[in-house]
Motif scaffolding. Sequence first.
Motif, PDB file in Angstrom:
ATOM      1  N   GLU A 159      14.993  -0.595   7.489  1.00 14.35           N
ATOM      2  CA  GLU A 159      15.510   0.159   6.340  1.00 14.35           C
ATOM      3  C   GLU A 159      15.508   1.674   6.572  1.00 14.35           C
ATOM      4  O   GLU A 159      15.304   2.450   5.648  1.00 14.35           O
ATOM      5  N   GLY A 160      15.668   2.106   7.815  1.00 14.07           N
ATOM      6  CA  GLY A 160      15.749   3.525   8.123  1.00 14.07           C
ATOM      7  C   GLY A 160      14.422   4.175   8.462  1.00 14.07           C
ATOM      8  O   GLY A 160      14.366   5.353   8.757  1.00 14.07           O
ATOM      9  N   GLY A 163      24.283   1.480  12.192  1.00 13.07           N
ATOM     10  CA  GLY A 163      23.510   1.082  11.017  1.00 13.07           C
ATOM     11  C   GLY A 163      23.387  -0.425  10.885  1.00 13.07           C
ATOM     12  O   GLY A 163      23.629  -1.184  11.825  1.00 13.07           O
ATOM     13  N   MET A 223      23.552  -0.645   4.488  1.00 11.25           N
ATOM     14  CA  MET A 223      22.743   0.562   4.638  1.00 11.25           C
ATOM     15  C   MET A 223      23.271   1.657   3.709  1.00 11.25           C
ATOM     16  O   MET A 223      24.483   1.845   3.580  1.00 11.25           O
ATOM     17  N   ARG A 224      22.361   2.387   3.087  1.00 11.69           N
ATOM     18  CA  ARG A 224      22.734   3.484   2.204  1.00 11.69           C
ATOM     19  C   ARG A 224      23.201   4.677   3.032  1.00 11.69           C
ATOM     20  O   ARG A 224      22.720   4.912   4.142  1.00 11.69           O
ATOM     21  N   THR A 269      20.428   7.108   4.062  1.00 10.61           N
ATOM     22  CA  THR A 269      19.649   6.676   5.224  1.00 10.61           C
ATOM     23  C   THR A 269      20.343   7.098   6.514  1.00 10.61           C
ATOM     24  O   THR A 269      19.705   7.603   7.436  1.00 10.61           O
ATOM     25  N   LEU A 270      21.648   6.920   6.566  1.00  9.56           N
ATOM     26  CA  LEU A 270      22.425   7.327   7.740  1.00  9.56           C
ATOM     27  C   LEU A 270      22.348   8.836   7.950  1.00  9.56           C
ATOM     28  O   LEU A 270      22.125   9.305   9.062  1.00  9.56           O
ATOM     29  N   THR A 297      29.182  -1.019  13.256  1.00  6.94           N
ATOM     30  CA  THR A 297      28.138  -2.041  13.155  1.00  6.94           C
ATOM     31  C   THR A 297      28.664  -3.358  13.686  1.00  6.94           C
ATOM     32  O   THR A 297      29.853  -3.657  13.597  1.00  6.94           O
TER      33      THR A 297
END
Length: 127
Positions: A61-62, A96, A100-101, A104-105, A125
């Motif tokens: 999750e990052g 990612g 994924m938000r 976060t990226l 991805t």
Amino acid sequence: MFRRRRRGVRLAPLIDVVFILLLFFMLTTGFVPWRQIDVSFPVPGEPVVPTELLIVQVVEEGRAIQIEGNRYLTDDASALAAFVGERPEAVFAVRGFPGMRTQTLVDVVDRLRRAGAAQVSLAKTES
């Protein structure tokens, strides 16, 4: 005889309370400073110099990234800077995970740039 007058709700004290609450929240709210990430695009007609391409897989999750089988915590700036410092000319392509938000990226790209990565890109991805 005497007629009783109906008393309504007085709005003047209510407006004062709302104003004081608004003032309180405006003064106590912390604002997040905005930072910008420089994005450079290739110039048309400029020769492309082949460089090493490293896939950066975002995991947990990052909270961590995986590069060439090595796992790095995104909060561990020194380890990430040491790895990036060994490959200053490499292109780090961030891949990612589904769902994924965007924040976060952006955080991962920002941490790579702070670690010294001059060229950070995005990778598609895997399906």
